[in-house]
Design an enzyme around this catalytic site. Structure first.
Site, short mmCIF file in Angstrom:
data_model
loop_
_atom_site.label_atom_id
_atom_site.label_comp_id
_atom_site.label_asym_id
_atom_site.label_seq_id
_atom_site.Cartn_x
_atom_site.Cartn_y
_atom_site.Cartn_z
N CYS A 70 0.76 -1.24 0.00
CA CYS A 70 0.00 0.00 0.00
C CYS A 70 0.80 1.31 0.00
O CYS A 70 0.71 2.11 -0.92
CB CYS A 70 -0.90 -0.06 1.23
SG CYS A 70 -1.74 1.44 1.56
N HIS A 127 -2.35 7.13 4.15
CA HIS A 127 -1.28 6.15 4.37
C HIS A 127 0.06 6.45 3.68
O HIS A 127 0.77 5.54 3.25
CB HIS A 127 -1.74 4.73 3.99
CG HIS A 127 -1.15 3.70 4.92
ND1 HIS A 127 -1.37 2.35 4.81
CD2 HIS A 127 -0.30 3.84 5.96
CE1 HIS A 127 -0.71 1.71 5.75
NE2 HIS A 127 -0.04 2.60 6.46
#
Ligand SMILES: *[C@@H]1O[C@H](CO)[C@@H](O)[C@H](O)[C@H]1NC(C)=O
Ligand SMILES: *[C@@H]1O[C@H](CO)[C@@H](O)[C@H](O)[C@H]1NC(C)=O
Ligand SMILES: *[C@@H]1O[C@H](CO)[C@@H](O)[C@H](O)[C@H]1NC(C)=O
Length: 532
Positions: A70, A127
């Site tokens: 990610c 993130h």
């Protein structure tokens, strides 16, 4: 002569109309969405009618590549740079780590701001760093933000608890002209409904006559596997519990995507849209995802980790398939090219907009999948020697034309998570894995076709156009290509910045922040720390 001048007139009119119309860029990035989890790939039992319709009226990026997890992917999307150049090449950012995209990086919304493009909004997962208060999306070019700063939280409570510690809190913040900060106001609301509602508010606020950019990063289909009953009933036939729950979450994702496209249509944005739908990495098989017929999964540099679903859509995008190599870092320069907005920094991405609309030659022939200097394979028993100085124990992968070279351990495989392709559980409900006969259906090779055991190899070479499932290592047969590619890795390595690996910071503990995960480092924090 006459033909040329008429063509020229058309060209002139086209350029004029094209240059003056507003453009609406929409990037949708799905989380942990595997290759076999979308029905247009025809490889699993999950149905995605809205996504299929969208790609059917859009441009499939048949060679879309991403990073294997990610944070590296999202950082490459937002900066146009490989993670080895931002220090985010190792792992995802833990919620208590202060690492992230540093101040000297320029992000896509900041570039757009530099060209005076207003209407820049974000909904969903960030993130890419949140320890320092200057790292938040609203300090990095987005006018508004509704979403979470790290990853993997509960879909209803937005809580995240760290296993190693007892630090627990809500990770959800909103930023707009009227409010800014963490909020518990959406407690109990399903993530799918929440983010769709936020998208609805934002899309309705867009002035269709002016350019816009929306970055939509839904929480689906990342674990925890929390699905809605109305979607679960459709998949009651799937016996594997994780797969069933995951399939139902994909149904949510598909519904959200369909609803967002409806919103774009109703608000007269869709005909001027340049849209991207991309997955952030391969599916995680332990949590219901699947990448059949590709090898490996999320966390690996095998195709199942880095080759992902990707396509473009919207009225400004041509129909069909685009077969050029397209890496997630290309989204930024491609969008910038479409806006005719200059890029002032050195990036790794390639602008592909002109190639896409004029069918020019493909600009990209090489992808550095990653180099992770912290992952060194010390167990493989590979006594071969190479002329190149590259330390072949280091985890790295490089694509050059059809060739793919992997050194070290491609990542995170075990007996439980095998390297070879694992077909979707719904295909063979008796046992967990049964790949052999099925491989032949994809590759056309005989059913006793098997996968080499590559576990003991520190160097592997595949020819992806002929062997997309990475079944046969052909490094011994092609030593000069191996040497050439090892030397390219040395060149990349010489430009690498060290990975950012700060310790977990106790000051991040939500107990110190009214129960929220939120940036904890400010000047005030630094002076507190000195007092300790
Ligand atoms: C390593 O490989 C060599 C040569 O192939 C073999 O003789 C040796 O037994 C292997 N060692 C291990 C620990 O597998
Ligand atoms: C990559 O570069 C670093 C620092 O320049 C060096 O220490 C390291 O040995 C290189 N890695 C490999 C695999 O050659
Ligand atoms: C959020 O609200 C719920 C329900 O009222 C409560 O149990 C929880 O402690 C709250 N969390 C925070 C961080 O305020």
């Amino acid at each position: 002569m006459k033909g040329i001048s008429i063509l020229y007139l058309f060209w002139y009119l086209f350029s004029f109309v094209y240059a003056t119309q507003a453009k609406h860029v929409l990037v949708i990035i799905a989380d942990d969405f595997g290759w076999a989890d979308v029905s247009f790939h025809n490889t699993g039992g999950i149905q995605t009618p809205n996504i299929d319709r969208l790609v059917g009226g859009g441009l499939e990026l048949t060679n879309y590549y991403t990073q294997h997890i990610c944070t590296p992917t999202r950082s490459a999307l937002l900066t146009g740079r490989y993670p080895i150049h931002t220090g985010l090449q190792t792992n995802v950012i833990a919620i208590s780590q202060s690492s992230g995209l540093q101040r000297d990086e320029m992000l896509l919304p900041e570039y757009l701001e530099s060209c005076d493009i207003k209407q820049r909004h974000m909904v969903g997962k960030w993130h890419v760093g949140h320890g320092h208060s200057w790292m938040t999306p609203w300090k990095r070019g987005f006018e508004t933000f509704s979403g979470y700063l790290a990853g993997a939280e509960d879909h209803y409570t937005r809580e995240w608890c760290m296993e190693q510690t007892d630090w627990c809190g809500v990770d959800y913040s909103e930023h707009s002209a009227s409010l800014s900060g963490p909020t518990n106001s959406s407690w109990g609301k399903y993530s799918g409904d929440l983010y769709l509602q936020k998208m609805s508010e934002i899309v309705k606020s867009i002035d269709p006559t002016k350019d816009s950019f929306i970055y939509f990063a839904p929480q689906h289909v990342h674990y925890p596997l929390q699905a809605l009953e109305r979607h679960l009933v459709k998949y009651s036939w799937i016996k594997d519990t994780n797969r069933r729950n995951y399939a139902a979450m994909v149904a949510s994702l598909d519904e959200i995507v369909g609803d967002v496209i409806d919103l774009y249509h109703k608000n007269r944005l869709l005909k001027n849209t340049i849209g991207f739908f991309v997955a952030d990495n391969g599916g995680e098989t332990r949590d219901g995802g699947n990448n059949w017929p590709l090898s490996g999964q999320k966390w690996t540099l095998l195709e199942g980790g880095v080759k992902a679903t990707g396509f473009m859509f919207g009225g400004l995008v041509p129909l069909g398939k685009y077969n050029g190599l397209f890496h997630v870092s290309d989204i930024l320069p491609t969008v910038m090219e479409a806006f005719n907005c200059p890029i002032k920094k050195k990036i790794d991405g390639y602008a592909q907009w002109e190639a896409i609309i004029y069918s020019n030659d493909f600009p990209r022939s090489q992808i550095l999948h990653n180099i992770d200097p912290t992952k060194i394979n010390k167990v493989a028993n590979d006594s071969r020697t190479w002329n190149s100085d590259w330390d072949v124990r280091v985890q790295a992968a490089l694509r050059k034309g059809p060739w793919k070279l992997i050194t070290g351990d491609p990542g995170f495989t075990s007996d439980e998570v095998p390297e070879f392709p694992v077909s979707p559980p719904e295909w063979h409900q008796q046992g967990p894995y049964k790949t052999r006969g099925l491989i032949s259906q994809i590759t056309g090779k005989s059913s006793d076709y098997y996968f080499d055991n590559h576990r003991n190899k520190l160097v592997r070479l595949y020819k992806i156009d002929e062997d997309p499932t990475e079944s046969r290592d052909i490094s011994d047969q092609n030593p000069s290509i191996v040497e050439e590619m090892l030397n390219i890795l040395i060149k990349y390595n010489s430009t690498m910045v060290p990975p950012q690996l700060p310790d977990l910071d106790p000051f991040s503990n939500p107990k110190l922040h009214e129960g929220f995960w939120f940036p904890w480092i400010s000047d005030e924090y630094n002076s507190k720390k000195q007092m300790l």
